[in-house]
Motif scaffolding. Structure first.
Motif, mmCIF file in Angstrom:
data_model
loop_
_atom_site.group_PDB
_atom_site.id
_atom_site.type_symbol
_atom_site.label_atom_id
_atom_site.label_comp_id
_atom_site.label_asym_id
_atom_site.label_seq_id
_atom_site.Cartn_x
_atom_site.Cartn_y
_atom_site.Cartn_z
ATOM 1 N N CYS A 12 0.822 -1.212 0.000
ATOM 2 C CA CYS A 12 0.000 0.000 0.000
ATOM 3 C C CYS A 12 0.857 1.265 0.000
ATOM 4 O O CYS A 12 0.509 2.250 -0.649
ATOM 5 C CB CYS A 12 -0.918 0.027 1.218
ATOM 6 N N GLU A 19 -4.927 9.590 -0.417
ATOM 7 C CA GLU A 19 -6.336 9.221 -0.280
ATOM 8 C C GLU A 19 -6.465 8.169 0.808
ATOM 9 O O GLU A 19 -5.541 7.398 1.045
ATOM 10 C CB GLU A 19 -6.877 8.692 -1.612
ATOM 11 N N GLY A 20 -7.628 8.136 1.468
ATOM 12 C CA GLY A 20 -7.807 7.169 2.538
ATOM 13 C C GLY A 20 -9.236 7.094 3.013
ATOM 14 O O GLY A 20 -10.131 7.711 2.449
ATOM 15 N N TYR A 21 -9.438 6.352 4.070
ATOM 16 C CA TYR A 21 -10.768 6.068 4.598
ATOM 17 C C TYR A 21 -11.410 7.280 5.271
ATOM 18 O O TYR A 21 -12.606 7.508 5.147
ATOM 19 C CB TYR A 21 -10.702 4.916 5.596
ATOM 20 N N THR A 26 -5.976 9.644 6.733
ATOM 21 C CA THR A 26 -5.113 10.232 5.709
ATOM 22 C C THR A 26 -4.029 11.106 6.329
ATOM 23 O O THR A 26 -2.868 11.045 5.918
ATOM 24 C CB THR A 26 -5.955 11.036 4.700
ATOM 25 N N CYS A 116 -3.654 -7.856 -3.176
ATOM 26 C CA CYS A 116 -4.567 -6.810 -3.646
ATOM 27 C C CYS A 116 -5.914 -7.362 -4.100
ATOM 28 O O CYS A 116 -6.858 -6.587 -4.289
ATOM 29 C CB CYS A 116 -3.923 -6.037 -4.796
ATOM 30 N N CYS A 119 -9.371 -6.006 -2.834
ATOM 31 C CA CYS A 119 -9.184 -4.736 -2.121
ATOM 32 C C CYS A 119 -9.930 -3.615 -2.840
ATOM 33 O O CYS A 119 -9.856 -3.487 -4.063
ATOM 34 C CB CYS A 119 -7.697 -4.391 -2.029
ATOM 35 N N GLU A 120 -10.602 -2.774 -2.085
ATOM 36 C CA GLU A 120 -11.354 -1.668 -2.660
ATOM 37 C C GLU A 120 -10.458 -0.608 -3.302
ATOM 38 O O GLU A 120 -10.921 0.195 -4.112
ATOM 39 C CB GLU A 120 -12.242 -1.014 -1.606
ATOM 40 N N TRP A 121 -9.177 -0.602 -2.989
ATOM 41 C CA TRP A 121 -8.243 0.390 -3.525
ATOM 42 C C TRP A 121 -7.499 -0.135 -4.756
ATOM 43 O O TRP A 121 -6.693 0.578 -5.347
ATOM 44 C CB TRP A 121 -7.246 0.803 -2.446
ATOM 45 N N ARG A 122 -7.751 -1.367 -5.150
ATOM 46 C CA ARG A 122 -6.998 -2.006 -6.235
ATOM 47 C C ARG A 122 -6.954 -1.175 -7.520
ATOM 48 O O ARG A 122 -5.886 -1.002 -8.106
ATOM 49 C CB ARG A 122 -7.564 -3.397 -6.528
ATOM 50 N N LEU A 124 -7.422 2.073 -8.013
ATOM 51 C CA LEU A 124 -6.628 3.288 -7.812
ATOM 52 C C LEU A 124 -5.142 2.950 -7.853
ATOM 53 O O LEU A 124 -4.361 3.614 -8.545
ATOM 54 C CB LEU A 124 -6.976 3.958 -6.484
ATOM 55 N N CYS A 125 -4.744 1.921 -7.131
ATOM 56 C CA CYS A 125 -3.334 1.531 -7.089
ATOM 57 C C CYS A 125 -2.835 1.097 -8.466
ATOM 58 O O CYS A 125 -1.697 1.401 -8.839
ATOM 59 C CB CYS A 125 -3.121 0.424 -6.060
#
Length: 141
Positions: A12, A19-21, A26, A116, A119-122, A124-125
């Motif tokens: 991560c 960006e974050g939860y 953040t 990953c 993952c909800e951020w996949r 974006l990453c």
């Protein structure tokens, strides 16, 4: 001092762009990114770490769920294989330019992305990796 990170946060941190939860999450992560960029060592931990800290007061923090623990196991195995040595909680890593470049190269190629999955951020990453890690806050790509 050292930054305490769980294994999947080794991945991560490669794509963190601010960006974050939550805003508290953040802000905390930005401070950790600065420390890592300055070369502060990483101590691998099992379970919630310094990045998770702002989320632990939630009624049901995702940081302790089985899916996150599985994510840690996958990341730990992938990173250990990549660097060619067994690592486990308690191990200390130095986030220098060489390590970050190696991790980013293999992250971008998909070699170390099993953690990953789901993952909800996949997405974006993936976009950040495809953009050559522009604007990341840990280290310099």
């Amino acid at each position: 001092m050292t930054v305490r990170l769980r294994a999947h946060h080794l991945l991560c941190m490669l794509t963190f762009v601010g960006e974050g939860y939550t805003s508290a999450f953040t802000a905390n992560y930005r401070r950790i990114a600065e420390r890592l960029t300055e070369g502060e060592q990483i101590e691998l931990v099992s379970g919630p770490d310094d990045i998770c800290a702002p989320l632990l007061d939630e009624a049901e923090p995702h940081c302790v769920k089985a899916s996150v623990i599985e994510r840690d196991a996958a990341a730990l195995a992938d990173v250990a294989s990549l660097i060619g040595e067994e690592i486990e909680p308690g191990a200390v890593l130095v986030p220098d330019a060489n390590l970050l470049a190696k991790l980013r190269r293999n992250f971008a190629s998909g070699e170390i992305r099993r953690a990953c999955n789901g993952c909800e951020w996949r997405d974006l990453c993936s976009r950040i990796a495809a953009g050559n890690f522009a604007s990341v806050l840990v280290g310099h790509p």
